[in-house]
Design a protein around this motif. Structure first.
Motif, short mmCIF file in Angstrom:
data_model
loop_
_atom_site.label_atom_id
_atom_site.label_comp_id
_atom_site.label_asym_id
_atom_site.label_seq_id
_atom_site.Cartn_x
_atom_site.Cartn_y
_atom_site.Cartn_z
N ARG A 96 0.96 -1.20 -0.09
CA ARG A 96 0.13 0.01 -0.05
C ARG A 96 0.81 1.15 0.08
O ARG A 96 0.51 2.28 0.58
N TYR A 109 -5.45 8.43 7.26
CA TYR A 109 -5.61 6.80 7.47
C TYR A 109 -7.18 6.56 7.58
O TYR A 109 -7.52 5.46 6.84
N TYR A 159 -5.71 -10.28 8.01
CA TYR A 159 -6.07 -9.55 6.69
C TYR A 159 -6.84 -10.83 6.01
O TYR A 159 -6.76 -10.66 4.63
N HIS A 192 -9.88 -7.51 13.10
CA HIS A 192 -9.00 -6.40 12.66
C HIS A 192 -10.00 -5.30 11.95
O HIS A 192 -9.66 -4.08 11.79
N HIS A 257 -5.50 -3.63 20.36
CA HIS A 257 -5.29 -2.22 19.70
C HIS A 257 -6.20 -1.17 20.16
O HIS A 257 -7.44 -1.39 20.16
N GLU A 260 -6.04 4.12 19.48
CA GLU A 260 -4.90 4.71 18.45
C GLU A 260 -5.36 5.97 18.02
O GLU A 260 -4.49 6.87 17.71
N HIS A 280 -0.78 0.81 20.99
CA HIS A 280 -0.95 2.12 20.33
C HIS A 280 -0.85 3.15 21.43
O HIS A 280 -0.09 3.88 21.63
N ASP A 331 5.02 -2.48 14.72
CA ASP A 331 3.78 -2.55 14.30
C ASP A 331 3.87 -2.75 12.64
O ASP A 331 3.12 -2.39 12.00
N SER A 336 0.01 1.16 7.88
CA SER A 336 0.27 2.39 8.63
C SER A 336 1.68 2.48 9.10
O SER A 336 2.16 3.57 9.66
#
Ligand code: NIG
Ligand code: FE
Length: 430
Positions: A96, A109, A159, A192, A257, A260, A280, A331, A336
């Motif tokens: 990406r 983001y 993912y 996620h 997570h 963040e 985070h 991370d 990101s």
């Protein structure tokens, strides 16, 4: 009593053991500055384990070096425990890099994610990739990170976002690790994002996680932890609680997570659930800081992510002052933060988050080991622990901030095996 060794690491300017007599448990407050510095130190190894560490002048008194033993010359470099990267997402398909250019042009983001980029873009590429392709990609990334000094690496799924694809990612990690020098630790991150199939039925996806995905992952034995992206616009604290309680019941220890981009109560939830870590924390609330400080949950900040996303970093000094046991990690992921060197992240943690160089190193080694339940084996240089060692090409650990961005790792030893060794050119600060 003398100990026998088959590898000795000599001529270090300093060995940072991260140990101090009587210090047990994750480091907080002023203990975060305890790097256990041995000036002109040496380390002796037998098989996979450290057998002795101390001043070079005492080596011959305490250690029987076997004939034919490996003698590594640190040439005046600084010796550290291997870095422990406790938060990565390294199994994925695609790239990406285009999103980085969009962020430089001013997109956030979350805006990029809302426009079909972000995690869902990596989900499309990861679903399309074969398991063999993911294994090859993961191995290449592990090779690179090991050369950069990370000897233990946590890796998350997340993912795939469907049972079959999450299991494919976790299997790919298992296969990539087999026969690889790096020790990996596996985390299930099915929570996620919401997959496109469930865009209109978010609770339906949580139901699927609880009733099908978590039992399948637990049954497979492919993960040790479960993690949730608890964030505004993603999983709510109530949804995260449901997922992590079900995961804990199935034997997967909770991570989060947390906070963040916006404070959502995620750090408080991590403390409430006794999560192993809350990661985070760049937008953590004051009640969240207090809850974490009172808990056994490690707070893990990720300076590369806020730097790459061009958002304000975590208020690490506040976390330290409040008494949070702090870790740092890369991370590493396709969206990101593409920085894969924890040495670079330690320098960044000093430059941008004002962590003292000592705090940054404790956070990247022994506290990071606590945050993945490996502190009994790695994260410090102590007899009985794995011989995971890094030699820097500089004589002083403070050069990690001073020489930010440079690859200062010269030699890497993993479980007693030399996996990277550049010729012993005398170390210089610059
Ligand atoms: O830790 N915040 C959520 N997850 C990752 C980003 C993953 C991605 O963008 O692909 C993170 O930053
Ligand atoms: Fe992450």
């Amino acid at each position: 009593m003398r100990v026998a060794a088959d590898l000795v690491l000599e001529n270090a300017s300093e060995v940072l053991t991260m140990e101090r007599a009587g210090l047990t448990g994750p480091r907080r407050g002023s203990d975060l500055r305890e790097i256990g510095r041995v000036e002109r130190g040496a380390v002796a190894v037998r098989g996979e384990e450290i057998v002795w560490v101390g001043p070079q002048t005492e080596l011959a008194t305490h250690v029987d070096v076997a004939a034919g033993a490996t003698r590594l010359d640190a040439a005046g470099g600084c010796v550290l425990p291997g870095f422990v990267d406790s938060h990565t997402h390294l199994v994925f398909g695609g790239s990406r890099h285009d999103e980085f250019a969009m962020r430089i042009a001013g997109k956030t983001y979350l805006e990029i994610a809302a426009a079909g980029g972000g995690i869902r873009s990596s989900v499309r590429h990861t679903r399309a990739a074969s398991e063999d392709e993911l294994v090859a990609l993961a191995r290449a990334r592990l090779d690179r990170m090991l050369a950069l000094g990370s000897t233990t690496i946590e890796c998350k799924s997340g993912y795939g976002l469907a049972t079959e694809h999450e299991l494919k990612q976790l299997r790919a990690l298992r296969r990539a690790s087999e026969g690889h020098a790096v020790d990996t630790v596996s985390t299930f991150l099915g929570a996620h994002e919401f997959p496109p199939e469930f865009a209109e039925d978010r609770d339906g996806y949580v139901d699927l996680l609880v009733s099908e995905m978590i039992p399948a992952v637990a049954e497979s034995g492919l993960a040790e932890f479960a993690d949730v992206f608890c964030e505004q616009g993603v999983f709510t604290p109530d949804q995260a609680r449901r997922v992590l309680v079900a995961a804990a019941d199935a034997g997967l220890a909770p991570k989060l997570h947390a906070d963040e981009f916006a404070p959502s109560g995620a750090a408080e939830l991590a403390a409430e659930l006794g999560a192993v870590s809350a990661d985070h924390l760049s937008a953590i609330s004051e009640p969240g800081v207090k809850a974490l400080a009172r808990s056994d949950t490690i707070g893990c900040v990720l300076p590369g992510t806020t730097f790459s996303c061009r958002i304000p970093p975590a208020h690490a000094r506040r976390l330290v002052e409040a008494g949070v046991a702090l870790a740092i990690a890369t991370d590493f992921n396709p969206g990101s933060c593409a920085i894969d060197s924890l040495a670079v992240i330690a320098g960044l943690a000093s430059l941008q988050l004002s962590l003292l160089p000592e705090e940054a190193l404790v956070a990247a080694t022994i506290n990071a080991a606590w945050s993945i339940r490996r502190a009994d084996r790695v994260g410090s240089i102590r007899p009985g622990k794995l011989a995971d060692l890094v030699v820097l090409s500089v004589p002083d650990y403070r050069c990690l901030a001073y020489r930010f961005g440079a690859d200062l790792v010269r030699t890497v030893v993993k479980r007693g095996q030399v996996v990277r060794d550049a010729a012993a050119v005398p170390a210089t600060p610059i």
